[in-house]
Design an enzyme around this catalytic site. Structure first.
Site, PDB file in Angstrom:
ATOM      1  N   ASP A   1      61.741  12.088  -9.987  1.00 39.47           N
ATOM      2  CA  ASP A   1      60.825  12.977  -9.272  1.00 39.47           C
ATOM      3  C   ASP A   1      60.783  12.613  -7.789  1.00 39.47           C
ATOM      4  O   ASP A   1      60.786  11.429  -7.435  1.00 39.47           O
ATOM      5  CB  ASP A   1      59.417  12.804  -9.883  1.00 39.47           C
ATOM      6  CG  ASP A   1      58.369  13.654  -9.198  1.00 39.47           C
ATOM      7  OD1 ASP A   1      58.382  14.880  -9.397  1.00 39.47           O
ATOM      8  OD2 ASP A   1      57.542  13.091  -8.440  1.00 39.47           O
TER       9      ASP A   1
ATOM     10  N   GLU B   1      65.596  14.782  -8.087  1.00 39.23           N
ATOM     11  CA  GLU B   1      64.990  15.983  -7.501  1.00 39.23           C
ATOM     12  C   GLU B   1      65.036  15.868  -5.983  1.00 39.23           C
ATOM     13  O   GLU B   1      64.214  15.199  -5.375  1.00 39.23           O
ATOM     14  CB  GLU B   1      63.529  16.136  -7.970  1.00 39.23           C
ATOM     15  CG  GLU B   1      62.942  17.474  -7.595  1.00 39.23           C
ATOM     16  CD  GLU B   1      61.505  17.421  -7.100  1.00 39.23           C
ATOM     17  OE1 GLU B   1      60.903  18.495  -6.976  1.00 39.23           O
ATOM     18  OE2 GLU B   1      60.992  16.322  -6.819  1.00 39.23           O
TER      19      GLU B   1
HETATM   20  C1  AAO Z   1      48.024  17.476  -6.079  1.00 38.90           C
HETATM   21  C2  AAO Z   1      47.253  18.561  -5.364  1.00 38.90           C
HETATM   22  C3  AAO Z   1      47.300  18.334  -3.875  1.00 38.90           C
HETATM   23  C4  AAO Z   1      46.779  16.940  -3.544  1.00 38.90           C
HETATM   24  C5  AAO Z   1      47.575  15.915  -4.306  1.00 38.90           C
HETATM   25  C6  AAO Z   1      47.071  14.496  -4.119  1.00 38.90           C
HETATM   26  O1  AAO Z   1      47.840  19.824  -5.689  1.00 38.90           O
HETATM   27  O2  AAO Z   1      46.501  19.314  -3.252  1.00 38.90           O
HETATM   28  O3  AAO Z   1      46.904  16.702  -2.155  1.00 38.90           O
HETATM   29  O4  AAO Z   1      47.507  16.214  -5.704  1.00 38.90           O
HETATM   30  O5  AAO Z   1      45.795  14.375  -4.625  1.00 38.90           O
HETATM   31  C7  AAO Z   1      52.774  18.089  -8.279  1.00 38.90           C
HETATM   32  C8  AAO Z   1      52.075  19.298  -7.701  1.00 38.90           C
HETATM   33  C9  AAO Z   1      51.223  18.944  -6.502  1.00 38.90           C
HETATM   34  C10 AAO Z   1      50.255  17.828  -6.870  1.00 38.90           C
HETATM   35  C11 AAO Z   1      51.117  16.638  -7.277  1.00 38.90           C
HETATM   36  C12 AAO Z   1      50.316  15.401  -7.635  1.00 38.90           C
HETATM   37  O6  AAO Z   1      53.076  20.253  -7.335  1.00 38.90           O
HETATM   38  O7  AAO Z   1      50.495  20.099  -6.125  1.00 38.90           O
HETATM   39  O8  AAO Z   1      49.438  17.525  -5.778  1.00 38.90           O
HETATM   40  O9  AAO Z   1      51.885  17.017  -8.453  1.00 38.90           O
HETATM   41  O10 AAO Z   1      49.422  15.672  -8.629  1.00 38.90           O
HETATM   42  C13 AAO Z   1      58.221  18.785  -2.040  1.00 38.90           C
HETATM   43  C14 AAO Z   1      58.905  17.552  -2.613  1.00 38.90           C
HETATM   44  C15 AAO Z   1      59.194  17.690  -4.079  1.00 38.90           C
HETATM   45  C16 AAO Z   1      57.939  18.086  -4.866  1.00 38.90           C
HETATM   46  C17 AAO Z   1      57.434  19.383  -4.249  1.00 38.90           C
HETATM   47  C18 AAO Z   1      56.176  19.861  -4.955  1.00 38.90           C
HETATM   48  O11 AAO Z   1      60.124  17.331  -1.894  1.00 38.90           O
HETATM   49  O12 AAO Z   1      59.649  16.440  -4.549  1.00 38.90           O
HETATM   50  O13 AAO Z   1      57.132  19.166  -2.860  1.00 38.90           O
HETATM   51  N1  AAO Z   1      58.220  18.227  -6.310  1.00 38.90           N
HETATM   52  C19 AAO Z   1      57.864  17.139  -7.269  1.00 38.90           C
HETATM   53  C20 AAO Z   1      57.321  17.687  -8.578  1.00 38.90           C
HETATM   54  C21 AAO Z   1      55.953  18.293  -8.353  1.00 38.90           C
HETATM   55  C22 AAO Z   1      54.997  17.160  -8.048  1.00 38.90           C
HETATM   56  C23 AAO Z   1      55.591  16.142  -7.171  1.00 38.90           C
HETATM   57  C24 AAO Z   1      56.916  16.141  -6.777  1.00 38.90           C
HETATM   58  C25 AAO Z   1      54.777  14.947  -6.863  1.00 38.90           C
HETATM   59  O14 AAO Z   1      58.262  18.544  -9.160  1.00 38.90           O
HETATM   60  O15 AAO Z   1      55.512  19.035  -9.444  1.00 38.90           O
HETATM   61  O16 AAO Z   1      53.819  17.694  -7.401  1.00 38.90           O
HETATM   62  O17 AAO Z   1      55.000  14.033  -7.932  1.00 38.90           O
HETATM   63  C26 AAO Z   1      60.445  22.544   0.963  1.00 38.90           C
HETATM   64  C27 AAO Z   1      61.090  21.177   0.929  1.00 38.90           C
HETATM   65  C28 AAO Z   1      60.804  20.484  -0.376  1.00 38.90           C
HETATM   66  C29 AAO Z   1      59.309  20.449  -0.644  1.00 38.90           C
HETATM   67  C30 AAO Z   1      58.765  21.888  -0.612  1.00 38.90           C
HETATM   68  C31 AAO Z   1      57.268  21.944  -0.861  1.00 38.90           C
HETATM   69  O18 AAO Z   1      61.105  23.364  -0.013  1.00 38.90           O
HETATM   70  O19 AAO Z   1      62.480  21.317   1.101  1.00 38.90           O
HETATM   71  O20 AAO Z   1      61.289  19.146  -0.341  1.00 38.90           O
HETATM   72  O21 AAO Z   1      59.117  19.891  -1.975  1.00 38.90           O
HETATM   73  O22 AAO Z   1      59.066  22.482   0.657  1.00 38.90           O
HETATM   74  O23 AAO Z   1      56.612  21.268   0.142  1.00 38.90           O
HETATM   75  C32 AAO Z   1      62.403  27.345   0.080  1.00 38.90           C
HETATM   76  C33 AAO Z   1      63.076  26.365   1.023  1.00 38.90           C
HETATM   77  C34 AAO Z   1      62.807  24.929   0.604  1.00 38.90           C
HETATM   78  C35 AAO Z   1      61.333  24.709   0.401  1.00 38.90           C
HETATM   79  C36 AAO Z   1      60.821  25.670  -0.654  1.00 38.90           C
HETATM   80  C37 AAO Z   1      59.330  25.519  -0.894  1.00 38.90           C
HETATM   81  O24 AAO Z   1      63.135  27.487  -1.107  1.00 38.90           O
HETATM   82  O25 AAO Z   1      64.479  26.577   1.049  1.00 38.90           O
HETATM   83  O26 AAO Z   1      63.271  24.049   1.619  1.00 38.90           O
HETATM   84  O27 AAO Z   1      61.083  27.017  -0.260  1.00 38.90           O
HETATM   85  O28 AAO Z   1      58.967  26.086  -2.096  1.00 38.90           O
END
Ligand code: AAO
Length: 568
Positions: free
Chosen positions: A215, A241
């Site tokens: 992750d 990931e």
């Molecule tokens: C929760 C709450 C938050 C709070 C936090 C701490 O929701 O409000 O601040 O707790 O208390 C999951 C949830 C989160 C949650 C977290 C912890 O999704 O909402 O936060 O658990 O409970 C990035 C990362 C990627 C990550 C993704 C969500 O790089 O690794 O964000 N995925 C994994 C898991 C995910 C999990 C976590 C990581 C944490 O699969 O489920 O979070 O363990 C761009 C960047 C990406 C970036 C995204 C989103 O992507 O390239 O790296 O991902 O933005 O920020 C197009 C673009 C592409 C873009 C994408 C966005 O396709 O080409 O570049 O759109 O959708």
């Protein structure tokens, strides 16, 4: 306060690269490589699914949700499991003995187990866990203390310590040392942290786990991850990931030296084409922008993040989603993963639970279960049968109908249109009547390798070599030709179908001269099949003389036949 100073850390970085590349496996072993991603399923349900469905259908692996103890939001949200509270194996999905029993059941069914490894960070705030632990954001009793986090090592580069959207294109340092959505970021260049993470993963390996989805790998440097992988026992399959973003500082390609990567462009392109022209998919693969090498990619149509966004297909797209998964299993790119989570309307809501603990999955009642769909299980079999073969016999009669074979092992036609499509296609397969593994009914391939089929709207027709429902009807045909020859020259038969060696003189069917000047041979041919042929002469040195004029033509019936001819 860092446990390690910079110079020592650099040494570990070098060791990481050396150790890491040698350890992580390039691809999952074995003939069965399709991974079912049973996201948010509890351990008892995964165990049952391995035994009853995944193993029998030919899945080679199952990805399970993060198994470590985590923050609890009492079941209200799904994402609490991505905030580790420690590395004991009590979670909302079950306890350690249930986890171990699941691994044993899956292995007994021939299914490997890959665990979602949340190792970049811990939680975003102090609270309590499913296992009953109390912790602070930077304090996990007996495991981590503030010194183990980037926040205290002043490495981040942003004063608020958070990763901002603009950081992705700006700086790898911010992406890897600041906090992803405020989650306390482990100082993975530190020896103690590396050892603790490796200890957790090795504990899972000790329970039989075969590999990991890593992750948020993008938020830990490849050097740090490589070092950690280098400490693992055995050779776990590792896929990471690392979401591709155009122009970003951290790219998936930076991680393919230490393991495989989840291919995020794959699902984006499939959504675009299944809402556009699927005929564009003819060249789908590494040449498309942002795609990683096939041999390094785990592909998916959806995952738990993308199904809650807008960039990819999800079960909410209905038939197009299912059809895209059919395509995924037919196409020769990457290691396919089939996603299955729970039914939802609120994107934050957690799976069905009792007091926060996830209830057994019931397909059709709160759980989607695409992986059980007969078209999908049929295509898992197709995928396994055609492994290692190239795409051939491509045709696209219109923008939303495509057909192709995988070598001579399998053939598929996919119709993404809203009406059925009837047509005749080259299949590359031998004559016979085959079961349609992507739908219902049978497909008849004639002696010329062609099939005339009706592909249902938003449906597919797929057949696999060896998948004949009834042996193809065959008839003996005797070929007599009156031909005078000189000593040392013999007469042969060659023609357009496989039984007549596809026009290859070197393999031509020999005729007997027992009734000279009539040369004769009896050949078993598929019934009701049209073909062309000619007689040829070969002299003692192998020189070939073809009959003059046009090819001869014949259509077999349903019973034995004799053809009498005179050399021309
Ligand atoms: C929760 C709450 C938050 C709070 C936090 C701490 O929701 O409000 O601040 O707790 O208390 C999951 C949830 C989160 C949650 C977290 C912890 O999704 O909402 O936060 O658990 O409970 C990035 C990362 C990627 C990550 C993704 C969500 O790089 O690794 O964000 N995925 C994994 C898991 C995910 C999990 C976590 C990581 C944490 O699969 O489920 O979070 O363990 C761009 C960047 C990406 C970036 C995204 C989103 O992507 O390239 O790296 O991902 O933005 O920020 C197009 C673009 C592409 C873009 C994408 C966005 O396709 O080409 O570049 O759109 O959708």
């Amino acid at each position: 306060m860092k446990r390690l100073k910079a110079g020592i850390a650099a040494l570990f970085t070098m060791a990481a690269v050396l150790a890491g590349t040698g350890t992580a496996q390039a691809a999952p072993p074995g003939d069965r490589d399709v991974i079912a991603n049973l996201w948010s399923w509890n351990w008892n349900s995964v165990a049952r699914e391995c035994t009853d469905h995944l193993g029998p259908a030919g899945y080679g692996g199952v990805q399970v949700s993060p198994p470590q103890d985590s923050l609890t939001r009492g079941g209200a949200v799904w994402w609490d499991v991505y905030q580790p509270a420690g590395y004991t194996l009590t979670s909302k999905f079950g306890n350690e003995s249930q986890f171990a029993a699941m691994v044993r059941a899956c292995h007994a069914a021939g299914v490997r187990v890959y665990a979602d490894a949340v190792i970049n960070h811990m939680t975003g705030q102090g609270s309590t866990s499913y296992g009953g632990a109390s912790f602070g954001k930077y304090t996990y009793p007996g495991l981590y203390s503030p010194a183990d986090f980037h926040y205290y090592s002043e490495d981040c580069g942003n004063t608020d310590n958070l990763i901002h959207d603009g950081d992705y294109t700006g700086s790898a340092r911010n992406v890897q040392n600041c906090e992803l959505v405020g989650l306390s970021d482990l100082e993975t260049e530190e020896e103690y942290v590396r050892g603790a993470i490796a200890g957790y993963l090795n504990k899972l390996i000790g329970l039989g786990v075969d590999g990991f989805r890593v992750d948020a790998a993008k938020h830990t440097s490849p050097a740090d991850l490589g070092n950690i992988y280098g400490r693992l026992s055995g050779s776990p399959y590792i896929y990471q990931e690392v979401i591709y973003g155009s122009g970003e500082a951290v790219q998936p390609g930076q991680y393919t030296g230490i393991g495989d990567v989840l291919e995020f462009q794959y699902g984006r392109y499939l959504r675009e084409k299944f809402y556009g022209n699927i005929s564009d998919l003819r060249t789908f693969g590494e040449s498309w922008g942002g795609m990683q090498p096939s041999g390094r990619s785990v592909t998916f149509v959806a995952n738990h993040d993308t199904e809650r966004g807008t960039g990819a297909l999800s079960y909410k797209d209905g038939a197009a989603y299912r059809l895209a998964t059919v395509f995924q299993l037919a196409w020769n790119y990457g290691t396919p993963q089939v996603y299955d989570g729970f039914t939802w309307s609120d994107r934050e809501a957690g799976p069905p639970h009792t007091n926060g603990f996830v209830r057994d999955a019931v397909c059709g009642s709160g759980w989607e279960c695409l992986h059980r769909d007969p078209a999908i299980t049929g295509m898992v079999g197709f995928h396994n049968a055609v492994r290692g073969t190239a795409v051939a016999n491509w045709s696209a009669p219109n923008g939303n109908v495509i057909a192709f074979s995988r070598g001579t092992r399998g053939w598929i036609a996919i119709n993404n249109g809203t009406g059925s499509h009837a047509g005749t296609f080259p299949t590359g397969l031998p004559a016979g009547t085959y079961a349609n593994v992507a739908g219902s009914g049978t497909v008849t391939v004639n002696g010329g390798g062609q099939a005339t089929v009706t592909v249902p709207a938003k449906g597919a027709v797929a057949i696999v070599a060896g998948g004949t429902t009834t042996p193809p009807a065959q008839v003996p045909v005797t070929f007599n030709v009156n031909a005078t020859t000189t000593w040392g020259t013999n007469v042969f038969l060659v023609g357009s179908i496989g039984e007549l060696k596809s026009w290859n003189p070197a393999e031509a069917v020999p005729l007997s001269s027992a009734a000279y000047p009539v040369w004769s041979a009896t050949v078993t041919l598929p019934a009701s099949t049209s073909f062309e042929y000619k007689f040829i002469k070969k002299d003692g040195s192998g020189n070939v003389t073809w009959e003059s004029g046009a090819n001869r033509a014949y259509t077999t019936g349903s019973s034995a036949a004799t053809i009498n001819a005179t050399w021309k």
